[in-house]
Design a protein around this motif. Structure first.
Motif, short mmCIF file in Angstrom:
data_model
loop_
_atom_site.label_atom_id
_atom_site.label_comp_id
_atom_site.label_asym_id
_atom_site.label_seq_id
_atom_site.Cartn_x
_atom_site.Cartn_y
_atom_site.Cartn_z
N ARG A 237 0.87 -1.18 0.00
CA ARG A 237 0.00 0.00 0.00
C ARG A 237 0.90 1.23 0.00
O ARG A 237 1.52 1.56 1.00
CB ARG A 237 -0.93 -0.05 1.22
CG ARG A 237 -1.79 -1.32 1.22
CD ARG A 237 -2.59 -1.49 2.48
NE ARG A 237 -1.73 -1.59 3.65
CZ ARG A 237 -2.19 -1.73 4.90
NH1 ARG A 237 -3.49 -1.76 5.13
NH2 ARG A 237 -1.36 -1.84 5.91
N ASN A 247 -2.32 3.27 4.19
CA ASN A 247 -3.62 2.63 4.26
C ASN A 247 -4.48 3.02 3.07
O ASN A 247 -4.56 4.20 2.71
CB ASN A 247 -4.36 3.05 5.54
CG ASN A 247 -3.51 2.87 6.78
OD1 ASN A 247 -2.55 3.61 6.97
ND2 ASN A 247 -3.86 1.91 7.60
N MET A 248 -5.14 2.04 2.45
CA MET A 248 -6.00 2.34 1.31
C MET A 248 -7.16 3.24 1.72
O MET A 248 -7.64 4.05 0.93
CB MET A 248 -6.47 1.04 0.67
CG MET A 248 -5.37 0.38 -0.15
SD MET A 248 -5.85 -1.16 -0.95
CE MET A 248 -5.77 -2.32 0.41
N GLY A 252 -3.92 5.38 0.09
CA GLY A 252 -2.80 4.60 -0.43
C GLY A 252 -3.20 3.82 -1.69
O GLY A 252 -4.36 3.46 -1.87
N THR A 253 -2.21 3.56 -2.55
CA THR A 253 -2.45 2.85 -3.80
C THR A 253 -1.91 1.43 -3.71
O THR A 253 -0.75 1.23 -3.33
CB THR A 253 -1.75 3.58 -4.96
OG1 THR A 253 -2.23 4.92 -5.03
CG2 THR A 253 -2.01 2.87 -6.28
N PRO A 254 -2.72 0.41 -4.05
CA PRO A 254 -2.23 -0.97 -3.98
C PRO A 254 -1.25 -1.29 -5.10
O PRO A 254 -1.41 -0.85 -6.23
CB PRO A 254 -3.51 -1.81 -4.10
CG PRO A 254 -4.47 -0.93 -4.84
CD PRO A 254 -4.14 0.48 -4.43
N GLY A 301 -7.47 -6.05 2.38
CA GLY A 301 -6.36 -6.30 1.46
C GLY A 301 -6.43 -7.63 0.75
O GLY A 301 -5.65 -7.90 -0.15
N GLU A 304 -7.19 -7.28 -3.12
CA GLU A 304 -6.05 -6.74 -3.87
C GLU A 304 -4.91 -7.76 -3.94
O GLU A 304 -4.27 -7.91 -5.00
CB GLU A 304 -5.56 -5.45 -3.21
CG GLU A 304 -6.51 -4.28 -3.36
CD GLU A 304 -7.71 -4.32 -2.42
OE1 GLU A 304 -8.65 -3.56 -2.62
OE2 GLU A 304 -7.69 -5.14 -1.47
#
Length: 328
Positions: A237, A247-248, A252-254, A301, A304
């Motif tokens: 992330r 944190n998404m 945040g970007t996975p 998560g 993802e």
């Protein structure tokens, strides 16, 4: 009342319940709980869901107003209610406790209520007593050699002294925070430091977690999904340029993540404690070489990680659920 539903008597098919937030509000392309429901349905199991406020005690056992649902990954029309009735929890073969934090008094009471099934308890994922024992920030303190240098205190002087020795900065976290909320980066020499600590500790009344800043966090916060103590997938992330949090839920970007030898060492160290407490589905957070959190309430998560690693983490969870039910 305590008997099993009609589907439960079928070969390899049984009833799975999900204690969760409102199904209407889930993000079908992201939500871990929804992905688990889809996998359970794919295997032919009955899928029930209920919210924390629908849980109660009837004088003999715990029960809840439950909805049996059909789910599909179509935003806006992602579920149909097939039936709705009040059922004892003993009618469920497996119960996933997936209510999102905060872990407040109502949440803790719910973990106690669901255990009141004297006739026949479902298999719990995760175990209610394990959830109560394993605060997502404090449980990690059992493994100090795996963590960045850390302090837990409500005293301003202790935090300030600790921060003064961290040349690269200090991270401050509320103990019951979630989704990146309330996490602050304290730069060396920051003139706002005292005010920040006073704010987070509510004037010295609430303890907080202070942790030495890990510079590798700029590359991303790695979420590793553990099922029965074993890593089954991971997602990095990556924080935005304008934020220190990966944190998404905080933007945040996975991204694809490699599970390193150090990660495997951390997982191996945690596995016995997680299994002892019945913590089957866990998400751990790793920054660089350091363990920072062990998430046990409703770790995210999974979707993802499954997509980026071309695996099915949800299938691994259901495999364990079926195995645990079969063992009983």
């Amino acid at each position: 009342m305590g008997g099993r539903g009609p589907l439960s008597s079928a070969l390899m098919a049984f009833s799975l319940g999900f204690l969760m937030d409102p199904l209407e509000s889930v993000r079908v392309d992201h939500d871990t709980t929804f992905s688990l429901m889809l996998e359970a349905q794919r295997r032919g199991h009955d899928v029930y869901y209920f919210e924390q406020g629908w849980l109660r005690f009837n004088g003999r056992c715990a029960e809840a107003r439950m909805r049996r649902v059909k789910v599909r990954r179509e935003p806006g029309r992602h579920f149909d209610v097939l039936s709705e009735e009040v059922l004892p929890l003993s009618r469920l073969d497996v119960l996933f406790l997936r209510k999102d934090p905060p872990v407040d008094a109502n949440y803790l009471h719910a973990t106690q209520l669901v255990e009141l099934c004297p006739e026949r308890s479902p298999v719990f994922i995760n175990n209610p007593s394990g959830i109560r024992d394993a605060n997502e920030k404090l449980f990690t303190l059992n493994f100090p050699d795996l963590m960045p240098e850390t302090r837990v205190t409500s005293e301003l002087s202790v935090v300030m002294d600790f921060a003064a020795r961290n040349e690269k900065g200090t991270i401050l976290k509320p103990i019951d925070g979630f989704g990146g909320k309330g996490i602050l980066f304290l730069a060396p020499g920051d003139r706002n430091a005292r005010s920040m600590v006073e704010l987070l500790t509510q004037g010295g009344k609430e303890p907080i977690l202070a942790q030495a800043y890990v510079p590798e966090s700029r590359l991303g916060d790695k979420r590793i999904i553990l099922v029965d103590g074993d890593p089954v997938g991971a997602v990095l992330r990556v924080p935005s340029d304008a934020d220190h949090r990966g944190n998404m839920a905080a933007g945040g970007t996975p991204a694809k993540a490699e599970i390193t030898a150090r990660d495997l060492h951390i997982c191996k160290r945690l596995k016995p404690a997680l299994q002892e407490k019945g913590l089957i589905l866990v998400g751990i957070d790793v920054l660089g070489d350091y363990l920072t959190e062990v998430n046990v309430t409703s770790p995210t998560g999974l979707v993802e990680a499954s997509h980026l690693d071309h695996v099915s983490c949800e299938a691994r969870v259901l495999d364990v659920a079926e195995r645990m039910h079969g063992a009983r």
